[in-house]
Structure formats: C-alpha cells, structure tokens
Design an enzyme around this catalytic site. Structure first.
Site, PDB file in Angstrom:
ATOM      1  N   HIS A   1      22.264 -66.116 -15.919  1.00 13.53           N
ATOM      2  CA  HIS A   1      22.228 -66.639 -17.291  1.00 13.53           C
ATOM      3  C   HIS A   1      21.528 -68.003 -17.339  1.00 13.53           C
ATOM      4  O   HIS A   1      20.719 -68.267 -18.236  1.00 13.53           O
ATOM      5  CB  HIS A   1      23.645 -66.812 -17.842  1.00 13.53           C
ATOM      6  CG  HIS A   1      24.257 -65.557 -18.371  1.00 13.53           C
ATOM      7  ND1 HIS A   1      23.553 -64.398 -18.595  1.00 13.53           N
ATOM      8  CD2 HIS A   1      25.541 -65.298 -18.755  1.00 13.53           C
ATOM      9  CE1 HIS A   1      24.368 -63.480 -19.083  1.00 13.53           C
ATOM     10  NE2 HIS A   1      25.580 -63.993 -19.180  1.00 13.53           N
TER      11      HIS A   1
ATOM     12  N   TYR B   1      33.461 -71.206 -22.683  1.00 16.75           N
ATOM     13  CA  TYR B   1      32.843 -69.886 -22.527  1.00 16.75           C
ATOM     14  C   TYR B   1      31.321 -70.023 -22.509  1.00 16.75           C
ATOM     15  O   TYR B   1      30.761 -70.887 -23.197  1.00 16.75           O
ATOM     16  CB  TYR B   1      33.269 -68.965 -23.669  1.00 16.75           C
ATOM     17  CG  TYR B   1      34.685 -68.437 -23.531  1.00 16.75           C
ATOM     18  CD1 TYR B   1      34.931 -67.198 -22.947  1.00 16.75           C
ATOM     19  CD2 TYR B   1      35.769 -69.191 -23.957  1.00 16.75           C
ATOM     20  CE1 TYR B   1      36.225 -66.714 -22.819  1.00 16.75           C
ATOM     21  CE2 TYR B   1      37.070 -68.708 -23.823  1.00 16.75           C
ATOM     22  CZ  TYR B   1      37.296 -67.467 -23.259  1.00 16.75           C
ATOM     23  OH  TYR B   1      38.574 -66.990 -23.122  1.00 16.75           O
ATOM     24  N   GLU B   2      30.676 -69.144 -21.756  1.00 21.67           N
ATOM     25  CA  GLU B   2      29.225 -69.246 -21.624  1.00 21.67           C
ATOM     26  C   GLU B   2      28.509 -68.944 -22.932  1.00 21.67           C
ATOM     27  O   GLU B   2      27.333 -69.240 -23.084  1.00 21.67           O
ATOM     28  CB  GLU B   2      28.713 -68.332 -20.509  1.00 21.67           C
ATOM     29  CG  GLU B   2      28.944 -66.861 -20.752  1.00 21.67           C
ATOM     30  CD  GLU B   2      28.788 -66.029 -19.474  1.00 21.67           C
ATOM     31  OE1 GLU B   2      28.776 -66.595 -18.371  1.00 21.67           O
ATOM     32  OE2 GLU B   2      28.682 -64.805 -19.594  1.00 21.67           O
ATOM     33  N   SER B   3      29.228 -68.371 -23.900  1.00 19.67           N
ATOM     34  CA  SER B   3      28.623 -68.171 -25.214  1.00 19.67           C
ATOM     35  C   SER B   3      28.445 -69.495 -25.958  1.00 19.67           C
ATOM     36  O   SER B   3      27.877 -69.506 -27.046  1.00 19.67           O
ATOM     37  CB  SER B   3      29.469 -67.201 -26.036  1.00 19.67           C
ATOM     38  OG  SER B   3      30.828 -67.561 -25.998  1.00 19.67           O
ATOM     39  N   GLY B   4      28.906 -70.590 -25.391  1.00 18.54           N
ATOM     40  CA  GLY B   4      28.617 -71.900 -25.965  1.00 18.54           C
ATOM     41  C   GLY B   4      29.787 -72.614 -26.605  1.00 18.54           C
ATOM     42  O   GLY B   4      29.597 -73.580 -27.330  1.00 18.54           O
TER      43      GLY B   4
END
Lengths: 269, 253, 269, 253
Positions: free
Chosen positions: C104, D49-52
């Site tokens: 990612h 979370y990597e979604s921001g």
C-alpha cells in the site's frame, strides 16, 4: 499527549538555547505571541526555520536570538524589506546571521521529508539557478527508472515547531483552518511541537477545511488569544495591515526598534 | 482621461492575460494585474496563490498573498506543499506571473542579492520565494516590473530564477518544461523575447513614451523591434476597474 | 474544464481499449457504475490500477477487460478471496492476467509521484521483502546527504482515472468527503479524469473534510446516483455489506458469475 | 462460562495491547482485537486504520477498513498517502497489529502466493496491503492468526513482510526501525521471539490446550519455554464486550 500549559511554561519547557526552531504560518496564523515569549525568556543561538521570515523573525533576529536562518522569502509582505534581517545579514547587527536559502518549493518539500522521516525529498526545482551553489542542503538525485536528474533537498527536522491554531479541546487535539500553509508538515517534522490557540473548547466540531493534529502528536498547548497578531486567525481576528506598514519605519532604525521591542514585548505580557 | 505610468503598466499586464485559463500569481505587482484581468479581459481567470488557494476571487487587492479573502473566496484551499507539488510542478498552470528586482536581457531574474562593489557587503533582497519553480513549470511566464537601469541590468548579480538562461535552447537543456517568459511589461512598454535569439526586444511602447526613454532606462543595449508598436491607451473601463480595486486595497499587493 | 455528460458518453469519450485505467476509492466511493459501463461498452486490454482491487476489479477481470493488474491488496474486504481475480491469475481464465504488485505504501507513493509529475517517489519500504524481485517498478535510490539507501517506486500516470464523488456544481467543480483515500492523487496523476457523482448541485457549500477538484482538473462528469454500490457514498448511501458477502458464492463459479453479470450489468442500464 | 477458541484468541490479542497508546490496525482479525482492547484493557487506545482514520471509535466491528463509522468517529481523517508517509513511516505508531496467511519461526509473513508444488500454478493470496511497512515502522508488532500447519510453516513460499528475517540482527541490518514482532497470538496460545535467537517460542497456552496440541499444529519443530504459562481465562466482562461487538458487526473484520 499534549499538556495544556501557560505560554511561559510551554516555551520554557520546549524551547532551548541553540535549538532549531520552526515557527510556521503562511501569512495566516503566525505565532507572534510565542515568539515574543522566546524573546522575553532570552533564549538565543537559535537556528530559525521558516518559509517566509516576515516581521516575526525580523523581531527575533533584531533581538539577537538567531545565529542562522533557513528560509525561502524574507520580506514584509506587501510592504517591503525586513530591515532587521537585512541589517543582520549586511552588517552583522546585532550579530552575524548565517543563511541557508531555498525556494518555496524546496522548503515545502524539506518539511514534507521531515514529516515523513525521510532524509530527503525530490522535486523538479532549482534548475539553472545559482541557489544550489550557496546551500549544502540542495543536491541532485537520479531517477532509477528514467535516468532523469532531479533536485534533492535535505529534510528539515526542527527541535521544536511552534504554530498558532484556532483552538484545541481539553484532551489536547488541535484544530486549525483557513490557509493551513505548511503547518502540519512543520509540526510533524519536529521533535517537539508547541501550539498556541485562541481558546480551549469542550469539543472540536468539524469545520470545512480544518486540519486536526491529534493530541498525541503535540507536546504543549498554550492559550494565547490574538496570539497571531499582527497576523490573523481566520474566524477570530483580522490581519492588522496597518501594523505591517507601521513596522517599516519602526524597524528601519536600530534604536527605534529596540525601544519598540522594550515597550511592546520585553515589558509586556 | 489621464493615467499614471504604474496604471499603464498594470493595465497592460492585465491585458497580457487574455486567453489564459489559470494564473499562478506571484507576490507583488502581478497580483494587481491578475485581479484586474479578472475584472476586465478574462473574467473566468483562475487565480492561484502560493499560499494554497485555487480560484481566489477577492473583491479587493490583497495586501499579502495570505489575506483571508483569498481563502474565503477560493474554489479550494490546499496545503503549501500540495500547491507546489500537485498543481505547479505538475504543469497544470497556464501562466506564471512574476515580479522581479533585477532582470537581464534573457529575462532571467535576481531576487536574492545585489553586488554593491568591492569591500561592501552584498545587499540583501527577499529571496527566491516561489519564482524558480513558477518560471520552470508554468506554460508560459509573464513579468511585470518598473523600468530602470537598476532593475534592467546588463548582468545579474545572482541568478535566482531562469528565464531563457543564456539564450535559445537553454531551457530545454536545463529540463525546464514551460515556454518561459513571453513578455516583460514595464511602466514604459513591453519587451518580448526574439524567437531566434531569446533576447528581450522592445516590441511596444506605452502611449507617450519614446524609444530613447526606454533605451535610456535599460541597462543593456536594448534591441528595438523594426515595427515597434504602441499599446492601446487604457480604456475608461480598465482604469475604473483598476482604481476601484486599488481604492479597496493596496496597489502593490 | 469538465464537461457534464451521460455516463455512456463519458466512458466512450475517455476510456479507450488498451488504456491504463485507475478506478480508485478506498472501500468508500468505489466507482462501480462507471466500471459497469466500461464492461457494457466492451472496452478491453486494459491495465487496471488500484490499491485494493476489490469486487469492482473482480468483475472487470472476470469479464476479460484486463490484461494487467497493478495493485497492493486484492481481496473481498471482510469476506475473503476475489475468485475471478484468482481464477485469472491461477488459471488464466478468461485470459491471463499480468501482475505488478506493491505494498500500500508503495502504491500510494506511486500515485503521489504521478500527481506531482515526478518519475519516482522515495519511501522506507520493501526492506527484506521478496516483492522487489517481482516488480520492475520497485528499485532503490541513495540519499545524497546521508548515503542511506531507500526504496524508489516508479510513478503511476494512468491514461484515465475514474472516481466517484458526492457531487459537482454546474461549473464542473467536484466535491468528495469522508474517507478520501488516494483519489486526489489518482485523479491528478492521470491524463484524463472521469468523475461520477450522486448529483449536480447549484453550489458546493463547504463541508468538513471535503476535497474539491476544480473543474479545470477534471475532464468529464456523469451523474450516477448510487454509483458506488455496493460500496457507499458518505452522506448519500450506506455500504451494502450483504452484497459483499453474497458476491462470494456468485463469483466462485464461472457460469454463475457470467449469468449474474449478464443479468445485472450487461442487460441493465 | 464457556468460550470458543476464536474468542480465546481475540481476548488474548486484545490483552496484548495493554499499555499501547496508538495501534495501526491491520485488516482481518486485528480489528476485532483492537476494538475489544478499547472496550476493556485500554480504553484510551487510539485506533489508526490504513483507510486514513486517526482515532476511530466505532460502536460495532467494521466489516471492512473503510466502513463509514471509522471516518465518522475519528479525530481526524487524512488521505491514504498521508497515513502511510506522515503517520506510519514517521514512526509515530506504538503497535502494528497484523494478521497473516503464513508465518515462519522468525515471524516473517507471507500474504502473497502459495507454492502448490511442481507443475501446479501458484495459489494466489490477497497481497501485501499495508503489512510490510506496518511491520517495519511501528514501535512493535503483534500478530494474530489461527494456529495450523498450513499457517505456521517451516518455510514461507514468499516473504511479503519481514518479522525477524533470518534471526537476530537482521532487522537492524535491513534498516527496519521498529522492534518487530513481539508476540504471535493464536487460538492455541502465545508465541514470543526468544531474545537471543529471535525464534518464536511457545510461552503461553490458552486454558485447556496442551503443548502437544500446539506442536502438532505448528509446521516447524516448535521450541517451548521451560516455564510455559497458561493465559488467564477470559473474564465475563471481556466475553460480554466481545460478544456485544460481534453481535453488532462482523467478527472477522
């Protein structure tokens, strides 16, 4: 987690003689109140970092707080020269001022690298300019895919970054909006972060365009209402354009400058 | 109707924005010109300021590039790194509009230091700001400055920002993607680079200005176009718009 | 300036056979409606780029639209495998699928480089991983200041980026909020940008956390209400978690998959 | 009171977050554990979370890392590039919490491909996601996965994410700033790296699990700590909190 302190305590706790200090705010949200406290506490030998040194650094430089300036544009915006900055560079008064000089794109990317904890950043910049010859923090790097040569700039990682924001909540989360400039990057690039705010509120209701720095990325918060004056805080105060114009004659003369600083900074607060 | 030489300069600088869609507005005189263009020749012009605003529509001339109204009236406000990396460097901006302290015949710019001669310390100018990358990356570059031998010099004391370097082909050799300076608008007239030599040539005089005046005010032996023209006098609408802007804010934004 | 077109017109105008196409949206705002239109128009030989291929690319891959996939995580989030993706990679059905595989962090930085029109980006990544051995777009670069070796990833510059957003105004300015993922970077990295929106409004009143893409950075806008389904559009629709779970049995079997696509995509709209 | 082995795993994974201030929550089982920790042992835990999202406080287990509630309840939502560059890579996160498909004795992870033997195509796993950089940059790493010879293997088919490489000193040699994996929590017990060899050692069994069972379910010859302990049984409060979370959302987030 951010501690909420008085401005005096916060500066004493976070800013040390000889530190590299970034005070950011791109015209908007310039942390003047904190700079004045640094002057009052006599903290000196600083390496000052800032894209647009502006009146805030004219004051620090004129009071002899700085040994070095890292910057990309040093003027009184819309007015003219910074006389204390020029006097230090041209005449070494009150002390010589070492310079590390970049373009805005270079400085912005130095902060980005600092915030990302990378040792350098890459940009298309400085091509044909004499600037790289004067700065040890500008170099080149070659793209491993295309072979193209690009500019590389060294990361900036201040010991302390100082910014001004609209507000914080009691848990120490900080919220700023309007022109947000390079403050997030400058804060995240630093070892220690000091934020002055207009007010502490119970909850940070979401605002369009707002940047939030979570409490755990900030070290000290101090309430300093109108702490950006003569700069401004969108939603709270307006820019004091008259002050910027008045600064020109005040700062032209060493004695006038010193008298002004004595009356308005040293003996204030 | 009468006008000042500064008004002539600003009106002609605004006219130079005809056809532009987006303009990266440098600090100084360019802001007055770009704002005037939005009120006259190019109402849809998108103003982009290095403080991070895309599409500012200020009602008055901002004193600085960080005035609150620039953000309040913008289509979007982004961070300073983003404005330089995603918008400027990416080559999305049609015109870069710059002021300058010293310009040479190839439209290179010095805004860093002035050489005051042997034994004297360098005179300090504000520094590069956004100019090196604005001049590199915009589709083309306009410049606006007052015409004098102090500003238009034979040789720059320092090259802060590359215009056409040392002549044709230099921009390509340096890898500068935009076309570079296409016009230098002063209070006396307009200079444009010769397509063959890239050297600035006097192509237009402002009304009432003589070729001799311009040559006299230029620090190098200025070439004059064989068919040197005269700029159209400011229209009453242009002057009214400029004066309204200036009354509301600073004229030297 | 963005043109407001029908979805059919917009896809026909912007997406061409053989293109490199990024459809972004990190779980939120995934442009399913546009992907279905690409399938209906039979546009094929695509290089599909996306951090999290997800059900949207499972459908495109299963229909044979893709010759290559550039990605960093290919699963059905919270459910399991992407069966069409696996079938293409493992068995070449309906056609072989070339892969360029990243982490990612690597993919995000490839878009950042693309949006910045730099040929590569630098990160601390991939150290010790076998991934660099499989990808020609991962290399290393040395810091000219510290000598440290870092990972370099090649920029991604899609021919077309497709995203879904909450809304646009009549001038073609686009506004999205909530999880904004990597959409700004993906859009700005592309030659052409297609945005589907829930609705066109007269004015984009400012929203907390909103990203605005000015009209002049977008090429076509098409109204596609619920165009992110089964993903969602914050403020308009909610995520159809049941659909993601139902996709597992639908997509396990080639014939079931084809029948579903025929009924719900090819013969729809 | 009774419980399932998955509940044992999740409760113990949550307990491992005691003392953590910030946790980068990987996709899969870690999200259940991190959300349970916020409801039990570490209420102030900041979930990233990597979604921001920074500081998400979901009321139910999210099915995916992009559920709307993660954004709605967060202290801040940032872009995906920012979460990886300014927050993760910069070393600001205390604990990275990862799931895995295959793990070896040095806590290296494969989530890319499975070797199915000669003449057969590789089996495809989802890929790296955020794991390589989460494992590199967080202060320390926790892992949670179900214990089986398929998951705990003698030799990885592919190294997606480095845990301790091939042993002591490898992380430093590779320039990985964090301490790496400190515990692997499974449905049978807890493995921790030996401080001298960096090899995973069975240090705790869950109640009712035998050493033999764990060795049997491990693909390499598992070392067992001389003083192997037993994890405390789930408290009624832990189970109630976990079941409330799970009832409200997916258990395998």
């Amino acid at each position: 987690m951010a501690e909420i302190l008085s401005l005096r305590e916060a500066v004493a706790a976070l800013v040390r003689p000889g530190d590299t200090v970034a005070m950011e705010g791109f015209t908007h949200l310039i942390p003047f109140a904190a700079a004045h406290e640094v002057i009052r506490q006599g903290i000196t030998d600083l390496t000052l970092v800032r894209m647009t040194p502006d009146v805030i650094y004219d004051q620090l430089i004129g009071m002899g707080a700085a040994r070095k300036l890292v910057f990309s544009w040093g003027g009184n915006p819309g007015v003219g020269s910074l006389h204390r900055f020029r006097d230090a560079v041209e005449n070494g008064w009150p002390r010589p001022l070492e310079l590390d000089e970049h373009s805005h794109a270079g400085m912005a990317n130095r902060y980005v690298a600092g915030a990302s904890r990378l040792p350098f950043a890459v940009l298309r910049g400085y091509r044909g300019s004499d600037l790289p010859g004067r700065s040890p923090t500008i170099s080149t790097v070659r793209c491993p895919f295309t072979g193209e040569e690009l500019a590389a700039v060294a990361a900036v990682n201040p010991n302390v970054t100082v910014i001004h924001a609209q507000r914080a909540d009691r848990a120490g989360n900080v919220q700023l909006w309007g022109l947000v400039g390079v403050q997030k990057e400058a804060a995240l690039a630093a070892e220690r972060v000091l934020v002055t705010v207009e007010e502490i509120v119970d909850a940070l209701d979401p605002r369009p365009g707002a940047v939030v720095l979570p409490s755990w990325s900030v070290h000290a918060i101090a309430v300093a209402p109108n702490g950006a004056h003569p700069s401004y805080t969108a939603g709270y105060t307006v820019r004091d354009n008259d002050f910027y114009q008045a600064w020109d004659p005040i700062s032209r003369d060493r004695d006038t400058f010193l008298a002004w600083m004595r009356a308005h900074v040293l003996e204030a607060a | 109707m009468s006008w000042t030489s500064d008004e002539l300069m600003t009106v002609n600088a605004a006219r130079a924005l005809a056809g532009a869609r987006t303009c990266f507005v440098g600090i100084g005189l360019p802001s007055a010109a770009a704002n005037l263009a939005r009120r006259t020749i190019e109402p849809g012009l998108v103003l982009i300021y290095e403080s991070g605003t895309l599409g500012s529509k200020p009602s008055r001339l901002p004193l600085s590039i960080g005035d609150g109204e620039l953000a309040d009236t913008a289509d979007a406000v982004v961070s300073v790194p983003e404005i330089f990396n995603y918008w400027l460097q990416a080559g999305r901006i049609d015109v870069g509009f710059l002021g300058a302290a010293q310009v040479d015949r190839y439209a290179n710019i010095n805004t860093t230091v002035i050489d005051r001669g042997p034994g004297r310390p360098e005179g300090r100018l504000p520094g590069a700001g956004g100019a090196p990358e604005i001049a590199a990356s915009c589709g083309k570059v306009l410049m606006v400055l007052r015409h004098s031998r102090r500003n238009m010099v034979e040789r720059l004391d320092f090259v802060t920002t590359v215009g056409h370097g040392s002549g044709p082909g230099d921009r390509a050799r340096l890898g500068l993607p935009g076309a570079g300076p296409v016009a230098v608008i002063t209070d006396l007239g307009v200079l444009r680079p010769d397509p063959d030599t890239a050297e600035l040539v006097l192509t237009e005089l402002h009304p009432g200005v003589s070729v001799e005046q311009v040559c006299e005010a230029t620090g190098w032996k200025l070439r004059v176009a064989p068919d040197v023209g005269v700029t159209g006098p400011p229209t009453s609408m242009e002057l009214a718009a400029l004066r309204e802007l200036s009354d509301r804010g600073a004229s030297d934004a």
